[in-house]
Enzyme design. Structure first.
Site, PDB file in Angstrom:
ATOM      1  N   ASP A   1       0.839  -1.200   0.000  1.00  7.41           N
ATOM      2  CA  ASP A   1       0.000   0.000   0.000  1.00  7.41           C
ATOM      3  C   ASP A   1       0.880   1.259   0.000  1.00  7.41           C
ATOM      4  OD1 ASP A   1      -2.646   1.363   0.537  1.00  7.41           O
ATOM      5  OD2 ASP A   1      -1.569   1.968   2.356  1.00  7.41           O
TER       6      ASP A   1
ATOM      7  N   GLU B   1       1.595  -0.341  -5.016  1.00  7.88           N
ATOM      8  CA  GLU B   1       0.687   0.742  -5.395  1.00  7.88           C
ATOM      9  C   GLU B   1       1.498   2.038  -5.458  1.00  7.88           C
ATOM     10  OE1 GLU B   1      -3.262   3.106  -3.721  1.00  7.88           O
ATOM     11  OE2 GLU B   1      -1.649   2.513  -2.383  1.00  7.88           O
TER      12      GLU B   1
ATOM     13  N   SER C   1      -0.301  11.387  -9.909  1.00  9.95           N
ATOM     14  CA  SER C   1      -1.183  11.948 -10.931  1.00  9.95           C
ATOM     15  C   SER C   1      -0.602  11.795 -12.319  1.00  9.95           C
ATOM     16  CB  SER C   1      -1.421  13.434 -10.668  1.00  9.95           C
ATOM     17  OG  SER C   1      -2.217  13.577  -9.519  1.00  9.95           O
TER      18      SER C   1
ATOM     19  N   ASP D   1     -10.244   2.477  -4.174  1.00  9.36           N
ATOM     20  CA  ASP D   1     -10.069   3.932  -4.102  1.00  9.36           C
ATOM     21  C   ASP D   1     -10.645   4.633  -5.329  1.00  9.36           C
ATOM     22  OD1 ASP D   1      -8.634   4.039  -1.651  1.00  9.36           O
ATOM     23  OD2 ASP D   1      -6.789   3.490  -2.687  1.00  9.36           O
TER      24      ASP D   1
END
Length: 413
Positions: free
Chosen positions: A193, A218, A222, A300
């Site tokens: 994570d 992960e 952006s 998410d």
């Protein structure tokens, strides 16, 4: 029952950490969403294990199994308690035993960027862990999030004490905990994570120490946007993910957030985006497919959080892309189990074609068309596909239609 059809294959994999990535024949299931903690989850999944195995998933990513301050599991506190809002330790172990019986590997969600303290320490912050296993003091917490440790080696996860992985005692404790999850609890795979939060070199150390059969990180930041929307060129975005994989000593794969970002814009009539300037797929998929986990949504981006959702009316076009292409595809629980039997069965059909034609993480891709309303490609030697509402079919009598639906079609030889 997935790809592990006999015991000797399985024992070879247990002893050879690189075997799963080398084989490249994985299909992952994210086996939860943001609301799963409300629904007796370990028991729910236990009932679904036979179907998960029959459909061909090789690994199922489970939500964080350890005690957490927040019910979803992402604010861990007592790492050695396996009683969570998803169910009891007994229910978890029963689920893991059933998954082992059906030869579906269990993937643990490893949340080690931050940890919720039990008592106040330096500066009045909850940055001590008195009274529970791993009773760290403030030196286990980065100085940038209220501790007495060193500065973070990555981005901060705000609002919580971030763990200082530069401390040897912290790494020793985390490695021992990961070994416990792997060898005593029975998880075989790891998902890291918030991998942006600490240096990839520590992930390498943890993988070498605990020896999961498969790992995925992960690394989510952006995509590149301009005033009109998503940039065509996402090379710098995918390079950052590639640099992270490199930093793990190539021991971990990573989720292909680049492909997700491009694909969910492409299916809205911008399918030209799916070919980069060199004629390859434009995500991490196009550069390092053997270390790439492709996906459409997760807990998410989709689910009830919906931070960055894939357009719901194009889901099957999305799966027609990732399930026919190289990389390691992952299917989201909601799409598979909550969106109706028709979508479930169409995804299974695409998975079947992938296995029958032996498409794997390193299969070749030859992109034939990439224009606003049409994308088509040949993958390997014996499979071709199209998405979009433009008309197209392969030339040659050797091709037969294997699957089709709204906005997609797949042919095989």
């Amino acid at each position: 029952m997935g790809y592990l059809s006999n015991g000797s294959d399985e024992s070879n994999q247990q002893n050879d950490l690189g075997a799963v990535v080398r084989s490249g024949r994985e299909i992952l299931l994210q086996a939860f969403n943001w609301e799963s903690h409300k629904y007796d989850w370990w028991r729910n999944l236990e009932m679904k294990v036979p179907d998960i195995a029959k459909c061909g998933f090789t690994s199922a990513w489970l939500p964080p199994a350890t005690h957490s301050f927040a019910p979803e599991g992402y604010v861990p506190q007592n790492l050695y308690s396996l009683n969570s809002s998803y169910g009891s330790e007994h229910q978890l172990r029963t689920l893991l035993q059933k998954m082992k019986q059906y030869k579906v590997r269990a993937m643990a969600d490893i949340v080690i960027n931050h940890r919720c303290g039990t008592t106040q320490g330096h500066g009045g912050m909850y940055n001590r862990y008195d009274g529970i296993p791993l009773p760290w003091d403030e030196h286990a917490v980065t100085s940038c999030t209220g501790g007495l440790g060193n500065r973070s080696t990555g981005d901060n996860f705000h609002g919580f004490p971030n763990i200082d992985h530069s401390q040897q005692f912290v790494r020793n404790d985390i490695t021992a905990w990961l070994q416990w999850l792997r060898n005593s609890v029975g998880f075989q795979d790891f998902r890291f994570d918030f991998a942006k939060g600490y240096s990839a070199k520590y992930v390498k150390e943890y993988i070498e120490g605990a020896k999961p059969l498969f790992s995925v990180g992960e690394y989510w930041d952006s995509c590149n946007y301009n005033g009109h929307g998503l940039d065509y060129n996402q090379d710098s975005h995918r390079q950052r993910i590639i640099n992270w994989i490199d930093g793990t000593g190539q021991l971990s794969t990573a989720f292909d957030f680049t492909t997700k970002g491009i694909l969910q814009e492409a299916v809205k009539g911008q399918l030209w985006r799916l070919r980069d300037p060199l004629g390859k797929p434009p995500g991490v998929l196009g550069l390092w497919p053997s270390r790439t986990v492709t996906f459409l949504d997760n807990h998410d981006t989709g689910s009830t959080q919906a931070h960055w959702p894939f357009p719901s009316n194009h889901i099957l076009e999305g799966y027609a892309y990732i399930l026919t292409h190289p990389g390691i595809p992952s299917v989201f629980y909601d799409h598979f189990y909550d969106w109706g039997d028709s979508i479930h069965d169409k995804i299974v059909k695409l998975m079947d074609i992938r296995k029958r034609q032996d498409i794997h993480s390193r299969s070749s891709v030859r992109i034939l068309e990439a224009k606003p309303n049409l994308y088509s490609a040949i993958i390997g030697e014996n499979l071709c596909m199209k998405i979009g509402d433009g008309s197209w079919c392969p030339t040659g009598r050797e091709w037969t239609l294997a699957a089709c639906g709204h906005g997609y079609a797949v042919w095989q030889k």
